[in-house]
Scaffold this motif. Structure first.
Motif, mmCIF file in Angstrom:
data_model
loop_
_atom_site.group_PDB
_atom_site.id
_atom_site.type_symbol
_atom_site.label_atom_id
_atom_site.label_comp_id
_atom_site.label_asym_id
_atom_site.label_seq_id
_atom_site.Cartn_x
_atom_site.Cartn_y
_atom_site.Cartn_z
ATOM 1 N N SER A 165 0.826 -1.204 0.000
ATOM 2 C CA SER A 165 0.000 0.000 0.000
ATOM 3 C C SER A 165 0.866 1.263 0.000
ATOM 4 O O SER A 165 0.574 2.230 -0.718
ATOM 5 C CB SER A 165 -0.916 -0.001 1.229
ATOM 6 N N SER A 166 1.934 1.236 0.780
ATOM 7 C CA SER A 166 2.838 2.389 0.839
ATOM 8 C C SER A 166 3.499 2.620 -0.523
ATOM 9 O O SER A 166 3.638 3.763 -0.977
ATOM 10 C CB SER A 166 3.904 2.153 1.907
ATOM 11 N N ALA A 167 3.879 1.535 -1.186
ATOM 12 C CA ALA A 167 4.521 1.645 -2.494
ATOM 13 C C ALA A 167 3.554 2.194 -3.537
ATOM 14 O O ALA A 167 3.909 3.067 -4.342
ATOM 15 C CB ALA A 167 5.053 0.282 -2.929
ATOM 16 N N VAL A 168 2.327 1.698 -3.537
ATOM 17 C CA VAL A 168 1.327 2.166 -4.498
ATOM 18 C C VAL A 168 1.016 3.650 -4.280
ATOM 19 O O VAL A 168 0.865 4.416 -5.238
ATOM 20 C CB VAL A 168 0.040 1.318 -4.377
ATOM 21 N N THR A 169 0.931 4.058 -3.018
ATOM 22 C CA THR A 169 0.681 5.471 -2.706
ATOM 23 C C THR A 169 1.803 6.350 -3.244
ATOM 24 O O THR A 169 1.557 7.421 -3.811
ATOM 25 C CB THR A 169 0.566 5.670 -1.182
ATOM 26 N N GLN A 170 3.034 5.868 -3.085
ATOM 27 C CA GLN A 170 4.185 6.621 -3.592
ATOM 28 C C GLN A 170 4.133 6.753 -5.107
ATOM 29 O O GLN A 170 4.445 7.810 -5.658
ATOM 30 C CB GLN A 170 5.483 5.926 -3.168
ATOM 31 N N VAL A 171 3.718 5.691 -5.785
ATOM 32 C CA VAL A 171 3.635 5.715 -7.248
ATOM 33 C C VAL A 171 2.562 6.699 -7.710
ATOM 34 O O VAL A 171 2.764 7.468 -8.656
ATOM 35 C CB VAL A 171 3.331 4.303 -7.797
ATOM 36 N N LYS A 172 1.425 6.698 -7.033
ATOM 37 C CA LYS A 172 0.328 7.585 -7.430
ATOM 38 C C LYS A 172 0.688 9.052 -7.247
ATOM 39 O O LYS A 172 0.161 9.920 -7.955
ATOM 40 C CB LYS A 172 -0.933 7.232 -6.637
ATOM 41 N N LYS A 173 1.557 9.340 -6.298
ATOM 42 C CA LYS A 173 1.973 10.728 -6.087
ATOM 43 C C LYS A 173 2.824 11.240 -7.241
ATOM 44 O O LYS A 173 2.973 12.451 -7.421
ATOM 45 C CB LYS A 173 2.759 10.834 -4.782
ATOM 46 N N ALA A 174 3.377 10.302 -8.005
ATOM 47 C CA ALA A 174 4.267 10.688 -9.110
ATOM 48 C C ALA A 174 3.532 10.740 -10.444
ATOM 49 O O ALA A 174 4.145 10.653 -11.499
ATOM 50 C CB ALA A 174 5.431 9.698 -9.195
ATOM 51 N N LYS A 175 2.207 10.891 -10.429
ATOM 52 C CA LYS A 175 1.430 10.852 -11.671
ATOM 53 C C LYS A 175 1.745 12.030 -12.593
ATOM 54 O O LYS A 175 1.668 11.908 -13.812
ATOM 55 C CB LYS A 175 -0.071 10.820 -11.352
ATOM 56 N N GLU A 176 2.092 13.169 -12.026
ATOM 57 C CA GLU A 176 2.403 14.325 -12.867
ATOM 58 C C GLU A 176 3.676 14.067 -13.653
ATOM 59 O O GLU A 176 4.715 13.740 -13.094
ATOM 60 C CB GLU A 176 2.578 15.574 -11.994
ATOM 61 N N GLY A 177 3.589 14.206 -14.966
ATOM 62 C CA GLY A 177 4.750 14.008 -15.819
ATOM 63 C C GLY A 177 5.028 12.548 -16.137
ATOM 64 O O GLY A 177 6.017 12.238 -16.795
ATOM 65 N N THR A 178 4.170 11.652 -15.663
ATOM 66 C CA THR A 178 4.344 10.218 -15.927
ATOM 67 C C THR A 178 3.091 9.683 -16.599
ATOM 68 O O THR A 178 1.976 9.993 -16.176
ATOM 69 C CB THR A 178 4.595 9.439 -14.620
ATOM 70 N N SER A 179 3.269 8.894 -17.636
ATOM 71 C CA SER A 179 2.108 8.378 -18.362
ATOM 72 C C SER A 179 1.314 7.405 -17.496
ATOM 73 O O SER A 179 1.874 6.747 -16.603
ATOM 74 C CB SER A 179 2.565 7.661 -19.641
ATOM 75 N N GLU A 180 0.018 7.340 -17.775
ATOM 76 C CA GLU A 180 -0.845 6.438 -17.007
ATOM 77 C C GLU A 180 -0.452 4.983 -17.220
ATOM 78 O O GLU A 180 -0.557 4.155 -16.309
ATOM 79 C CB GLU A 180 -2.310 6.658 -17.408
ATOM 80 N N ASP A 181 0.002 4.666 -18.436
ATOM 81 C CA ASP A 181 0.436 3.291 -18.715
ATOM 82 C C ASP A 181 1.620 2.905 -17.838
ATOM 83 O O ASP A 181 1.685 1.798 -17.315
ATOM 84 C CB ASP A 181 0.814 3.147 -20.190
#
Length: 261
Positions: free
Chosen positions: A212-228
């Motif tokens: 859960s902590s890892a997924v939260t960290q990934v979602k915070k990086a959505k800006e400038g990163t493709s959804e794929d």
């Protein structure tokens, strides 16, 4: 032969001809072929050729469903988003802790390692017994602790063994502590298997927190990163979590078999 007699023979003649021209396999919803025969009266008779329609079985559907595509991302390519290697190490640490818990607290006391976790109170604080004395197995019913290196801690070690949850009754002979191992009852084994289950559930909870902590960290990086890219990383994290969860189940199954036979 009269025309009326020939007419009576027509069904008998058409049947083998229809079988001769029948399509062996008709897939999907293909148009059904029709065999046309001419009668002596020049009347055209249509005979439909038998067809078969095939559907996916439950077994084949389940097999296809279970063949999920695996993701294998090079951690160096996404290190600016998340440290996948670090996440893997955290999950591995959860599994290692479970193994230690099983060895320390879920044992039927048939090995020297069963006493390693016993903490002895000394002037320097609580110290594991295996750091103070030499523990050896003399027989399946007897463990011996040699306190020759720290003789002043013999009394404290004996007290720690007696007060432990293992229900032991150590006997002292100078710097030698003999620890008779009582017969393990079926009830005790069943209780230990329940404790093992609790430890495995605790490990899975820790694993879920890491994921859960890892997924939260990934979602915070959505800006400038493709959804794929985000989805692929999340899938990679989930795969790692699933793999370690399976390892936890294997550890529990092995320990349960060891305890209950």
């Amino acid at each position: 032969m009269t025309l009326s007699q020939l007419g009576l023979l027509q069904p008998a003649l058409w049947r083998p001809l229809a079988l001769l021209f029948r399509s062996p396999v008709v897939m999907g919803t293909a148009r059904v072929p029709v065999l046309l025969l001419q009668t002596p009266h020049r009347q055209t008779t249509a005979l439909p050729v038998a067809s078969a329609r095939f559907y996916a079985t439950k077994k084949s559907k389940a097999k296809t469903k279970g063949q999920a595509t695996k993701v294998n991302i090079n951690s160096s390519l996404v290190e600016d988003i998340i440290d996948l290697q670090g996440v893997k190490e955290e999950m591995a640490s959860v599994l290692s802790t479970l193994k230690e818990d099983f060895s320390r607290s879920v044992s039927i006391r048939t090995s020297p390692g069963a006493l390693d976790h016993v903490l002895v109170s000394t002037k320097d604080g609580k110290v594991p017994l295996n750091q103070l004395g030499q523990i050896s197995m003399k027989s399946p019913q007897l463990i011996v602790v040699n306190m020759v290196d720290v003789p002043e801690a013999t009394a404290a070690a004996t007290r720690a063994l007696r007060e432990s949850s293992m229900k032991l009754n150590p006997e002292v002979d100078g710097t030698i502590i003999r620890v008779p191992i009582p017969m393990v009852t079926r009830e005790h084994r069943e209780n230990l298997s329940k404790v093992a289950k609790q430890f495995s559930n605790k490990a899975k909870e820790s694993l879920r927190r890491v994921r859960s902590s890892a997924v939260t960290q990934v979602k915070k990086a959505k800006e400038g990163t493709s959804e794929d890219t985000i989805r692929l990383i999340e899938k990679q994290v989930q795969q790692m979590s699933d793999a370690f969860s399976a390892d936890i189940d294997k550890q529990l199954a092995t320990k349960t078999k060891e305890l209950l036979g």
